[in-house]
Design a protein around this motif. Sequence first.
Motif, PDB file in Angstrom:
ATOM      1  N   ILE A  49       0.825  -1.217   0.000  1.00  0.00           N
ATOM      2  CA  ILE A  49       0.000   0.000   0.000  1.00  0.00           C
ATOM      3  C   ILE A  49       0.855   1.261   0.000  1.00  0.00           C
ATOM      4  O   ILE A  49       1.832   1.375   0.743  1.00  0.00           O
ATOM      5  CB  ILE A  49      -0.930   0.018   1.239  1.00  0.00           C
ATOM      6  N   ILE A  50       0.458   2.216  -0.845  1.00  0.00           N
ATOM      7  CA  ILE A  50       0.962   3.590  -0.765  1.00  0.00           C
ATOM      8  C   ILE A  50      -0.205   4.462  -0.327  1.00  0.00           C
ATOM      9  O   ILE A  50      -1.255   4.487  -0.978  1.00  0.00           O
ATOM     10  CB  ILE A  50       1.526   4.070  -2.113  1.00  0.00           C
ATOM     11  N   LEU A  51      -0.031   5.136   0.793  1.00  0.00           N
ATOM     12  CA  LEU A  51      -1.094   5.949   1.387  1.00  0.00           C
ATOM     13  C   LEU A  51      -0.918   7.416   1.003  1.00  0.00           C
ATOM     14  O   LEU A  51       0.175   7.981   1.125  1.00  0.00           O
ATOM     15  CB  LEU A  51      -1.059   5.805   2.911  1.00  0.00           C
ATOM     16  N   HIS A  77       2.058  -1.632  -6.705  1.00  0.00           N
ATOM     17  CA  HIS A  77       1.476  -1.208  -5.435  1.00  0.00           C
ATOM     18  C   HIS A  77       0.017  -0.804  -5.634  1.00  0.00           C
ATOM     19  O   HIS A  77      -0.421  -0.518  -6.748  1.00  0.00           O
ATOM     20  CB  HIS A  77       2.251  -0.026  -4.851  1.00  0.00           C
ATOM     21  N   GLN A  78      -0.710  -0.761  -4.538  1.00  0.00           N
ATOM     22  CA  GLN A  78      -2.091  -0.278  -4.543  1.00  0.00           C
ATOM     23  C   GLN A  78      -2.136   1.061  -3.810  1.00  0.00           C
ATOM     24  O   GLN A  78      -1.551   1.210  -2.732  1.00  0.00           O
ATOM     25  CB  GLN A  78      -3.015  -1.274  -3.844  1.00  0.00           C
ATOM     26  N   THR A  79      -2.819   2.028  -4.397  1.00  0.00           N
ATOM     27  CA  THR A  79      -2.933   3.357  -3.795  1.00  0.00           C
ATOM     28  C   THR A  79      -4.173   3.430  -2.910  1.00  0.00           C
ATOM     29  O   THR A  79      -5.272   3.079  -3.341  1.00  0.00           O
ATOM     30  CB  THR A  79      -3.017   4.439  -4.885  1.00  0.00           C
ATOM     31  N   LEU A  80      -3.979   3.890  -1.692  1.00  0.00           N
ATOM     32  CA  LEU A  80      -5.073   4.146  -0.751  1.00  0.00           C
ATOM     33  C   LEU A  80      -5.136   5.652  -0.522  1.00  0.00           C
ATOM     34  O   LEU A  80      -4.144   6.260  -0.105  1.00  0.00           O
ATOM     35  CB  LEU A  80      -4.820   3.424   0.576  1.00  0.00           C
ATOM     36  N   ILE A  81      -6.280   6.265  -0.817  1.00  0.00           N
ATOM     37  CA  ILE A  81      -6.448   7.707  -0.612  1.00  0.00           C
ATOM     38  C   ILE A  81      -7.436   7.928   0.519  1.00  0.00           C
ATOM     39  O   ILE A  81      -8.562   7.414   0.484  1.00  0.00           O
ATOM     40  CB  ILE A  81      -6.937   8.416  -1.890  1.00  0.00           C
ATOM     41  N   THR A  82      -7.018   8.687   1.516  1.00  0.00           N
ATOM     42  CA  THR A  82      -7.895   9.015   2.638  1.00  0.00           C
ATOM     43  C   THR A  82      -8.211  10.504   2.629  1.00  0.00           C
ATOM     44  O   THR A  82      -7.476  11.316   2.065  1.00  0.00           O
ATOM     45  CB  THR A  82      -7.248   8.649   3.987  1.00  0.00           C
ATOM     46  N   LEU A  95     -13.362  10.740  -9.305  1.00  0.00           N
ATOM     47  CA  LEU A  95     -12.143  10.800 -10.109  1.00  0.00           C
ATOM     48  C   LEU A  95     -11.536   9.432 -10.383  1.00  0.00           C
ATOM     49  O   LEU A  95     -11.029   9.170 -11.479  1.00  0.00           O
ATOM     50  CB  LEU A  95     -11.090  11.673  -9.407  1.00  0.00           C
ATOM     51  N   TYR A  96     -11.580   8.543  -9.377  1.00  0.00           N
ATOM     52  CA  TYR A  96     -10.794   7.314  -9.471  1.00  0.00           C
ATOM     53  C   TYR A  96     -11.614   6.029  -9.492  1.00  0.00           C
ATOM     54  O   TYR A  96     -11.090   4.980  -9.863  1.00  0.00           O
ATOM     55  CB  TYR A  96      -9.798   7.253  -8.301  1.00  0.00           C
ATOM     56  N   GLY A  97     -12.871   6.094  -9.082  1.00  0.00           N
ATOM     57  CA  GLY A  97     -13.681   4.882  -9.067  1.00  0.00           C
ATOM     58  C   GLY A  97     -13.019   3.772  -8.271  1.00  0.00           C
ATOM     59  O   GLY A  97     -12.560   3.981  -7.143  1.00  0.00           O
ATOM     60  N   ASP A  98     -12.920   2.587  -8.875  1.00  0.00           N
ATOM     61  CA  ASP A  98     -12.327   1.428  -8.197  1.00  0.00           C
ATOM     62  C   ASP A  98     -10.825   1.303  -8.424  1.00  0.00           C
ATOM     63  O   ASP A  98     -10.216   0.313  -8.007  1.00  0.00           O
ATOM     64  CB  ASP A  98     -13.009   0.138  -8.679  1.00  0.00           C
ATOM     65  N   SER A  99     -10.215   2.282  -9.089  1.00  0.00           N
ATOM     66  CA  SER A  99      -8.779   2.172  -9.374  1.00  0.00           C
ATOM     67  C   SER A  99      -7.919   2.458  -8.140  1.00  0.00           C
ATOM     68  O   SER A  99      -6.723   2.178  -8.133  1.00  0.00           O
ATOM     69  CB  SER A  99      -8.378   3.118 -10.508  1.00  0.00           C
ATOM     70  N   VAL A 100      -8.519   3.050  -7.105  1.00  0.00           N
ATOM     71  CA  VAL A 100      -7.820   3.257  -5.836  1.00  0.00           C
ATOM     72  C   VAL A 100      -8.702   2.746  -4.703  1.00  0.00           C
ATOM     73  O   VAL A 100      -9.916   2.595  -4.860  1.00  0.00           O
ATOM     74  CB  VAL A 100      -7.481   4.749  -5.588  1.00  0.00           C
ATOM     75  N   LEU A 101      -8.082   2.482  -3.565  1.00  0.00           N
ATOM     76  CA  LEU A 101      -8.835   2.197  -2.348  1.00  0.00           C
ATOM     77  C   LEU A 101      -9.114   3.518  -1.641  1.00  0.00           C
ATOM     78  O   LEU A 101      -8.350   4.474  -1.763  1.00  0.00           O
ATOM     79  CB  LEU A 101      -8.035   1.275  -1.432  1.00  0.00           C
ATOM     80  N   HIS A 102     -10.202   3.547  -0.894  1.00  0.00           N
ATOM     81  CA  HIS A 102     -10.555   4.799  -0.220  1.00  0.00           C
ATOM     82  C   HIS A 102     -11.286   4.527   1.086  1.00  0.00           C
ATOM     83  O   HIS A 102     -12.149   3.651   1.162  1.00  0.00           O
ATOM     84  CB  HIS A 102     -11.443   5.662  -1.116  1.00  0.00           C
ATOM     85  N   THR A 125       3.932   6.863   2.932  1.00  0.00           N
ATOM     86  CA  THR A 125       2.786   7.739   3.196  1.00  0.00           C
ATOM     87  C   THR A 125       3.101   9.146   2.712  1.00  0.00           C
ATOM     88  O   THR A 125       4.169   9.694   3.017  1.00  0.00           O
ATOM     89  CB  THR A 125       2.451   7.778   4.701  1.00  0.00           C
ATOM     90  N   PHE A 126       2.176   9.711   1.953  1.00  0.00           N
ATOM     91  CA  PHE A 126       2.275  11.098   1.509  1.00  0.00           C
ATOM     92  C   PHE A 126       1.148  11.892   2.161  1.00  0.00           C
ATOM     93  O   PHE A 126      -0.031  11.558   1.996  1.00  0.00           O
ATOM     94  CB  PHE A 126       2.147  11.203  -0.013  1.00  0.00           C
ATOM     95  N   ILE A 127       1.513  12.922   2.896  1.00  0.00           N
ATOM     96  CA  ILE A 127       0.536  13.810   3.516  1.00  0.00           C
ATOM     97  C   ILE A 127       0.538  15.114   2.729  1.00  0.00           C
ATOM     98  O   ILE A 127       1.599  15.679   2.453  1.00  0.00           O
ATOM     99  CB  ILE A 127       0.886  14.072   4.993  1.00  0.00           C
TER     100      ILE A 127
END
Length: 408
Positions: A49-51, A77-82, A95-102, A125-127
Amino acid sequence: MRVYNFFLIIFFPLIFFRSLYKSLKFGENPKRIMEKFSIYGGKKSSKPIILIHAVSVGEVLASRKFVEEIKKRFPDHQTLITCTTQTGSATIKRLYGDSVLHQYMPFDLKFCIKRFLKKWKPEITFILETEIWPNLINLLHVQKRKVFLVNGRMSEKSFNRYKLVMPILDNVFSKLDFTICQGAKDLKRFIELGVNKDRVIKDYSFKFDSLSIPNERDNLKNKEKKLIICASTHDPEEKILVKAFSMLNNENAILVLVPRHPERASKIIKDIKKVGINPSLFSKNNLKIDLSNTVNLIDEIGYLESLFSQANIAFIGGSLIPHGGQNFLEALKFSLPISSGESFYNFQEIAEDLIEMNILKVGNSAEKLKLIWEEQLNSVPNQIYEKTDNYLKQRMGASQRAFKHLSL
């Protein structure tokens, strides 16, 4: 961190009930509040995961190119956007639909963050911007997981607040692996708050990279009327703007109110009806401006760019109140004369640039805005095309340049 966590627990009931109230008020599924306790029942991934944490819609939109670059550079990797807001969540899904986790970022309670990190185990993690979550950063540091602050900004108001509480934050800023900030003032403030001066650099805002400059602008404008687009407004700015417009006395002008939170539409209508104005609702007019009515209210999200393309001048909200303003750049890319109130500390350097270029005019009352609009409605658009194009193009590319500085 003990003192910070003690006070956080003491004040947590207020934080929780405020969050719950906003969720229920704006019609969100109450189950989603559980995500803020790191109870997540959605899609998962077996990939590393990349957050990316982007607090709300502005940060989500600004980070589009950055997210695209991450997906290119880390295909395994899988991108997780919070985020923390409903509008931010809706924008991520759009914007991203199912292409990212959220999911929502959990409350910064230590047990919530521990559970969150145990579930996702983010490698990187990117803030974004100013989202300093002390327990999140501290635990990532303890677990030797890389954490970067990108597109960072630090207003004077936020800086003074952090200075007051720094003794209880356990040098949290020093635990960032690298910081890329938006301006010289931000750079100085981050260093003063404890960011290692060898691990911080200044670049331009990611927001410049989210822009696509149109080739033609005049052909997009409405030929019948002159539109004043008032974007990202907050309560009670609409009342001030309606008053300024009423004083304008221009038969060809139409005021278009675009509230930051369109769910406020019913309250806005109620407020401005008190002064004898009955606005046309965007959703009731086939998602078009009603040219037969002098005041229009946009009660849908996702149409601001289209509205700016038709506009003659723009007002940027969140600036007549001590909120710090909203993004000027979407209006700027259409080479619009811009007005705002005096509170724009969230975009301080951009605002100062635009004032110097004579593109942005500042007025904090209906009377001053009326005079500004009179002048701007009579301005010649071609006079600012070249200035805006050069300004925007010189500042693009920060989303890609970021990876030159980060040890990934």
